[in-house]
Design a protein around this motif. Structure first.
Motif, PDB file in Angstrom:
ATOM      1  N   SER A  11      21.186  54.385  65.016  1.00 26.63           N
ATOM      2  CA  SER A  11      22.278  53.770  65.767  1.00 26.63           C
ATOM      3  C   SER A  11      23.570  54.563  65.602  1.00 26.63           C
ATOM      4  N   LEU A  12      23.671  55.340  64.551  1.00 28.14           N
ATOM      5  CA  LEU A  12      24.845  56.174  64.316  1.00 28.14           C
ATOM      6  C   LEU A  12      24.899  57.337  65.302  1.00 28.14           C
ATOM      7  N   PHE A  13      23.751  57.871  65.620  1.00 31.75           N
ATOM      8  CA  PHE A  13      23.674  59.023  66.522  1.00 31.75           C
ATOM      9  C   PHE A  13      23.176  58.562  67.887  1.00 31.75           C
ATOM     10  N   PRO A  14      24.090  58.337  68.834  1.00 26.75           N
ATOM     11  CA  PRO A  14      23.685  57.872  70.164  1.00 26.75           C
ATOM     12  C   PRO A  14      23.037  58.977  70.978  1.00 26.75           C
ATOM     13  N   ASP A  63      17.508  49.811  52.878  1.00 21.79           N
ATOM     14  CA  ASP A  63      16.165  49.590  53.415  1.00 21.79           C
ATOM     15  C   ASP A  63      16.097  49.897  54.909  1.00 21.79           C
ATOM     16  N   ARG A  64      17.197  49.738  55.588  1.00 17.95           N
ATOM     17  CA  ARG A  64      17.231  49.968  57.035  1.00 17.95           C
ATOM     18  C   ARG A  64      17.957  51.269  57.384  1.00 17.95           C
ATOM     19  N   ILE A  65      17.921  52.235  56.486  1.00 19.09           N
ATOM     20  CA  ILE A  65      18.683  53.466  56.661  1.00 19.09           C
ATOM     21  C   ILE A  65      18.277  54.227  57.928  1.00 19.09           C
ATOM     22  N   LYS A  79      17.884  60.758  50.874  1.00 20.40           N
ATOM     23  CA  LYS A  79      17.128  61.803  51.576  1.00 20.40           C
ATOM     24  C   LYS A  79      17.244  61.628  53.092  1.00 20.40           C
ATOM     25  N   ALA A  80      17.080  60.404  53.572  1.00 23.55           N
ATOM     26  CA  ALA A  80      17.205  60.144  55.012  1.00 23.55           C
ATOM     27  C   ALA A  80      18.618  60.454  55.487  1.00 23.55           C
ATOM     28  N   PHE A  81      19.607  60.073  54.703  1.00 26.05           N
ATOM     29  CA  PHE A  81      21.004  60.344  55.053  1.00 26.05           C
ATOM     30  C   PHE A  81      21.230  61.851  55.153  1.00 26.05           C
ATOM     31  N   TYR A  82      20.755  62.572  54.159  1.00 25.32           N
ATOM     32  CA  TYR A  82      20.948  64.020  54.129  1.00 25.32           C
ATOM     33  C   TYR A  82      20.304  64.694  55.341  1.00 25.32           C
ATOM     34  N   PHE A 114      31.066  62.069  64.364  1.00 22.21           N
ATOM     35  CA  PHE A 114      29.943  61.907  63.443  1.00 22.21           C
ATOM     36  C   PHE A 114      30.376  62.069  61.987  1.00 22.21           C
ATOM     37  N   THR A 115      31.359  62.919  61.730  1.00 19.23           N
ATOM     38  CA  THR A 115      31.815  63.123  60.357  1.00 19.23           C
ATOM     39  C   THR A 115      32.327  61.810  59.764  1.00 19.23           C
ATOM     40  N   SER A 116      33.150  61.129  60.511  1.00 14.44           N
ATOM     41  CA  SER A 116      33.709  59.862  60.048  1.00 14.44           C
ATOM     42  C   SER A 116      32.624  58.803  59.880  1.00 14.44           C
ATOM     43  N   GLN A 117      31.714  58.729  60.822  1.00 14.87           N
ATOM     44  CA  GLN A 117      30.652  57.725  60.746  1.00 14.87           C
ATOM     45  C   GLN A 117      29.703  58.003  59.580  1.00 14.87           C
TER      46      GLN A 117
END
Length: 141
Positions: A35-38, A27-29, A127-130, A48-51
């Motif tokens: 937050s993953l991409f500073p 829900d909070r993707i 979809k958001a992840f992709y 980024f690959t690992s995260q």
């Protein structure tokens, strides 16, 4: 009886609350991805690959667990409804059996709806992840 996660299928409200808690990552993707991409100043220092891989694994594990639990509750509730239907067929005048059968049939519909909701949640999260991680990590489908 309880779903494999330990949440009792008979307590629909508790099951739905636990399901909602377990869907927080999905829900909070958007927040998770942001937050993953500073900011660009830190971009060279982050893997980024690992995260992305870790986030996908978290999403996938959660989704699989929820699907498993919902499916287990569907099976359990369907079995209860089937047994109650057989009892009602033997004793059609028993109001309590008919009432319990309707309750179990309603619960079965709720679990089936949750299975549909889970698929929608997964599609949205995937979809958001992709869109954000496609250049860094492509999961093995």
């Amino acid at each position: 009886m309880a779903a494999p996660s330990g949440v009792p299928c008979a307590d629909i409200q508790l099951f739905m609350e636990k399901l909602k808690e377990r869907r927080q990552t999905d829900d909070r993707i958007i927040h998770e991805l942001n937050s993953l991409f500073p900011k660009e100043e830190f971009a060279g220092k982050v893997n980024f690959t690992s995260q992305c891989k870790d986030l996908y694994h978290t999403m996938r594990t959660g989704h699989s667990g929820r699907i498993y639990d919902i499916t287990a509750c569907i099976q359990e509730t369907a079995d209860k409804a089937k047994n109650l239907k057989q009892q009602r067929d033997k004793d059609p005048e028993n109001y309590k059996i008919s009432k319990n059968l309707r309750k179990e049939q309603g619960n079965l519909r709720l679990f089936q709806q949750e299975l549909n909701v889970e698929e929608i949640v997964w599609e949205r999260a995937e979809k958001a992840f992709y869109e954000r991680c496609r250049t860094y990590y492509k999961p093995d489908s």
